[in-house]
Structure formats: C-alpha cells, structure tokens
Design an enzyme around this catalytic site. Structure first.
Site, PDB file in Angstrom:
ATOM      1  N   ASP A  95      -0.784  -3.200   0.697  1.00 13.44           N
ATOM      2  CA  ASP A  95       0.336  -3.170  -0.243  1.00 13.44           C
ATOM      3  C   ASP A  95       1.582  -2.461   0.284  1.00 13.44           C
ATOM      4  O   ASP A  95       2.384  -1.948  -0.486  1.00 13.44           O
ATOM      5  CB  ASP A  95      -0.132  -2.498  -1.541  1.00 13.44           C
ATOM      6  N   GLU A 117      -7.869  -6.970   1.016  1.00 11.73           N
ATOM      7  CA  GLU A 117      -7.717  -5.936  -0.028  1.00 11.73           C
ATOM      8  C   GLU A 117      -6.839  -6.478  -1.153  1.00 11.73           C
ATOM      9  O   GLU A 117      -5.880  -5.848  -1.609  1.00 11.73           O
ATOM     10  CB  GLU A 117      -7.154  -4.628   0.530  1.00 11.73           C
ATOM     11  N   GLU A 131       3.990   0.169  -4.116  1.00 12.75           N
ATOM     12  CA  GLU A 131       2.827  -0.618  -3.693  1.00 12.75           C
ATOM     13  C   GLU A 131       2.348  -1.607  -4.751  1.00 12.75           C
ATOM     14  O   GLU A 131       1.864  -2.687  -4.420  1.00 12.75           O
ATOM     15  CB  GLU A 131       1.670   0.316  -3.294  1.00 12.75           C
ATOM     16  N   HIS A 207       1.035  12.059   0.116  1.00 13.01           N
ATOM     17  CA  HIS A 207       2.239  11.455   0.700  1.00 13.01           C
ATOM     18  C   HIS A 207       2.944  10.450  -0.207  1.00 13.01           C
ATOM     19  O   HIS A 207       4.017   9.965   0.111  1.00 13.01           O
ATOM     20  CB  HIS A 207       1.877  10.727   1.998  1.00 13.01           C
ATOM     21  N   ARG A 209       5.121   8.127  -2.551  1.00 17.38           N
ATOM     22  CA  ARG A 209       6.550   8.202  -2.881  1.00 17.38           C
ATOM     23  C   ARG A 209       6.786   8.728  -4.297  1.00 17.38           C
ATOM     24  O   ARG A 209       7.724   9.475  -4.533  1.00 17.38           O
ATOM     25  CB  ARG A 209       7.193   6.822  -2.750  1.00 17.38           C
ATOM     26  N   HIS A 239       1.427  14.355   6.474  1.00 17.10           N
ATOM     27  CA  HIS A 239       2.042  13.054   6.761  1.00 17.10           C
ATOM     28  C   HIS A 239       3.414  13.256   7.393  1.00 17.10           C
ATOM     29  O   HIS A 239       4.122  14.203   7.047  1.00 17.10           O
ATOM     30  CB  HIS A 239       2.152  12.307   5.430  1.00 17.10           C
TER      31      HIS A 239
END
Ligand code: UD1
Ligand code: UDP
Length: 365
Positions: A95, A117, A131, A207, A209, A239
C-alpha cells in the site's frame, strides 16, 4: 510469461523477496525486478540479505520527499520502463506510493496487475494515511488479488470484486520470516542482548505519517516514563524519515534505559523481535511477524487493517494517548498472567508457502 516485480520500500522488499526468489526458479517465466528506490538505504539492506539484484533501479528517493513528488517521479520514470520492457504482468505488494503509482501506470499501459497483500482495509481513508487509499487504488487496477487471509478476501468481495480473481495465499512475510528466523543470531544482537542482563527487552518502532508531530511526541514521552521503571531496556531502531528522526532523537537521545539505533537489517531485527518481552509499534509488518513468535504487541494506532492478530489475542490497540500507552505497557510488564495470555504463538498470516501459491496461480491464470 514475462513478469515484472516492482517495489520501492523496505516492507515491500521483505514481502516481495520470497516471490522474486520463487519466480526465478520457475521454467517458462522470465522474471524481472524494477525498484523505484522510494527508500534507498532501507531498501538496499533487504536487497543484499535476499541477494536480489534489480534489473532496473530508478533511484527515486529524495530527502523528505512529499507524497506528490514521489508519486510524480514514479510515473515519470517507470512509464518508459514499462513501454520498453512490455511485461505480461506487473506484480506489486501492499500500500505504498510505489504500489499505487506502479499499479495505475501498468493499467494505463494495459499490462495485467497482480496485487500481493490485497484486501487489507480499515475503511477509514485517513488511517493509515495514505496507505488506505493507495491499496484501494491498487485493488481497482488489479487483475489478480493475492489476499493474505479470508478476512481480506471478504473485504474485496464486499467491494464487488469477482471471486474468481481473489485467492487466499497467506502473506509472504511469513515466508520471509522463515527464511531468516533459523539463521544464527547476529553478533550485534547477541552482544546487545548480553548487555541487558536482568532487564527485559521492549522493542519499539514508529513511523506512520498520521503519527507525525504531536502523536509521535506523546509516544516518546510515554517511552521515557516506561523506561524510568528501570527493569526494562527500550530498544528503538529509528526510521530514517526526518519527521521521525528529529523528534525521537530530540526527546529520547539521552534517556536512561533507552537505546536508539539506526534502522536494523532484517535479520537482526527478527532476532530482536524473538527476544523481546513486549513490542510497541505502529508498523504493519511487525503486527504480522510478532504473533508468529508469541510476543505481545501494543499497537500505537487507533485502527488496524490486521484484525486477525487482535482476534488471536497477540495484538492490542492502544493508540497514541500517553497515559494509555504507559498504563497498558506497565500492566503487561507487571502482570505475568496477563502477559502470558497475550503471548500465544499464533500465525494467522499463512504457513510460509505464500510465494509458491502466488506463482502457481500466475502460471495457471
Ligand atoms: C513509506 C510508505 C509507508 C511505509 C513505510 C515503510 C508511502 C507514502 N509511505 O513511508 O506506507 O509504511 O515507507 O517504512 O509510501 N528515508 C531515508 N532513507 C531510506 C528511507 C527513507 O533517508 O532508506 C527518508 C527520506 O528523507 C525520505 C523520507 O524518509 O524522503 C520518507 O520516505 P517515504 O518513503 O516517502 O515515506 P516513509 O515514511 O518511509
Ligand atoms: N524492520 C527491519 N528493521 C527495522 C524495523 C523494521 O527490518 O529496523 C522490518 C520489520 O521486521 C518488518 C518491516 O521492516 O518486516 C516493516 O517495515 P516498516 O515498519 O518500515 O513498514 P510497514 O510494515 O509499517 O509498512
């Protein structure tokens, strides 16, 4: 049959590696790999572990890239590759921006798309951001959907996808785990573990967003308080996104009982995960891996597209509220019965044969 696997970030590389290795073994398949390198260092760590040499490396990562910038550069640089290579299939996984852009670009070129996936959903377009929308776009462009579980298959059927093109294969993350889990514990990790002495290991990654800014700061302050109990060592491989690096190092660099590390290679990370008493994470992949080792996970998110681990009892959603994170972590660290109840080794995401299944389905299409 010419199959072009396209990926760009660390988690895509980990999950596509078993598929790429399986494609390479099959007679009648011409397998090609194109990396966008949406990630650079974190992608290269995985390519070298799984000994994958891309045929094309678009080398797109730029410091602190925006979503529009990375999306635009995938289209600009991938399109000539598709035009020249003319694959029968493009395979994408997950994604990310690479997945969404590559799937759509392949569709524009009338190339068939296989989505690995497929079917994960929160049904909230802002969590995870971006995502949830990326995977829906990839799904719309896909000709074959490789759903990891029956639940993800159901999501696609409810959206009207023809059941003939949805296959439950498991998630190749389990294949990847099996590839590395039996390898020797790397020296770096055995020395880190030996330094812990009686302290318990709490592994942290974060990590996402939607957690950038205040939520990540609250997570860091909670970690500092958990570490202050003194009987744990929090190990946090940070990250490389600057929006993660800056607050984490600012708030935690000198905190007692907290070790901040550069992103770890997959092999050491897996061994750290196996030895952890508790994991706190907002990562998608770690929510799939930790249940296989029976390590309790507190998920630093309000919703998850992986309810299988929550149902199995290994994952618990705690969000980003500071007090809640502290309370839930201390509860599991203090109450060994509650901890044991979560520490059930279950594996809802497959048996480690997802790559074989995916390639069989492609060959029989
Ligand atoms: C991306 C994906 C996210 C996935 C995550 C896995 C998107 C929009 N986001 O988020 O879905 O969960 O990867 O880790 O596709 N950087 C480096 N070196 C690296 C990697 C990143 O320096 O090897 C820095 C760069 O400054 C880069 C920034 O991180 O611009 C952001 O990278 P990007 O891929 O855009 O977003 P992630 O937060 O990594
Ligand atoms: N991982 C790794 N090194 C690290 C942190 C994570 O190899 O320092 C692995 C982890 O085991 C999992 C994958 O990277 O397989 C998850 O990547 P990430 O959390 O970046 O992305 P997400 O899964 O959230 O998209």
């Amino acid at each position: 049959m010419k199959i072009l696997s396209i990926f760009g970030t660390r988690p895509e590389a980990i999950k596509m590696a078993p598929v790429v290795r399986e494609l390479a073994k099959r007679k009648g398949i011409e397998s090609r790999v194109c990396v966008t390198a949406q990630h650079r260092e974190m992608l290269d760590q995985v390519l070298s572990l799984f000994e994958i040499e891309p045929d094309v490396d678009l080398n797109l990562m730029r410091p602190n890239q925006s979503l529009a910038q990375i999306t635009a550069s995938v289209f600009t640089h991938l399109d000539p590759v598709l035009e020249k290579m003319q694959p029968d299939w493009v395979l994408v996984q997950g994604d990310t921006t690479t997945v969404m852009s590559a799937a759509l670009n392949a569709y524009y070129r009338r190339i068939k798309v296989g989505h690995v996936e497929a079917g994960l959903r929160t049904h909230n377009k802002w969590e995870p951001f971006p995502e949830e929308v990326n995977r829906r776009v990839a799904g719309v462009a896909a000709d074959l959907h490789f759903a990891p579980t029956r639940w993800s298959k159901q999501n696609l059927l409810k959206e009207g996808v023809n059941k003939e093109i949805v296959h439950v294969t498991g998630n190749p993350v389990i294949d990847a785990l099996q590839f590395v889990a039996e390898e020797k514990v790397p020296e770096k990790i055995s020395s880190l573990l030996s330094k812990l002495e009686a302290k318990r290991l709490v592994l942290v990654t974060a990590h996402r967003r939607e957690n950038h800014g205040l939520p990540l700061e609250k997570i860091c302050i909670a970690l500092k308080e958990i570490a202050a109990r003194g009987d744990v060592e929090i190990v946090y491989p940070v990250h490389l996104n600057p929006n993660v690096q800056e607050p984490v190092y600012r708030l935690l660099a000198n905190a007692p009982n907290i070790t901040l590390l550069e992103p770890l290679e997959y092999l050491p990370l897996v061994h750290l995960m196996k030895n952890a008493d508790l994991i706190l994470t907002d990562s998608g992949g770690i929510q799939e891996e930790a249940p296989a080792f029976g390590v309790p996970v507190l998920v630093l998110r309000d919703v998850t597209e992986r309810p299988e681990g929550v149902q199995a009892g290994t994952l618990k959603l705690v969000g980003t509220d500071k007090e809640k994170i502290i309370r839930e972590a201390n509860y599991l660290l203090n109450d060994r019965i509650a901890h044991a109840a979560m520490a059930q080794a279950v594996n809802p995401f497959g048996d480690g044969d997802a790559a074989i299944k995916i390639v069989n389905i492609l060959q029989n299409f």
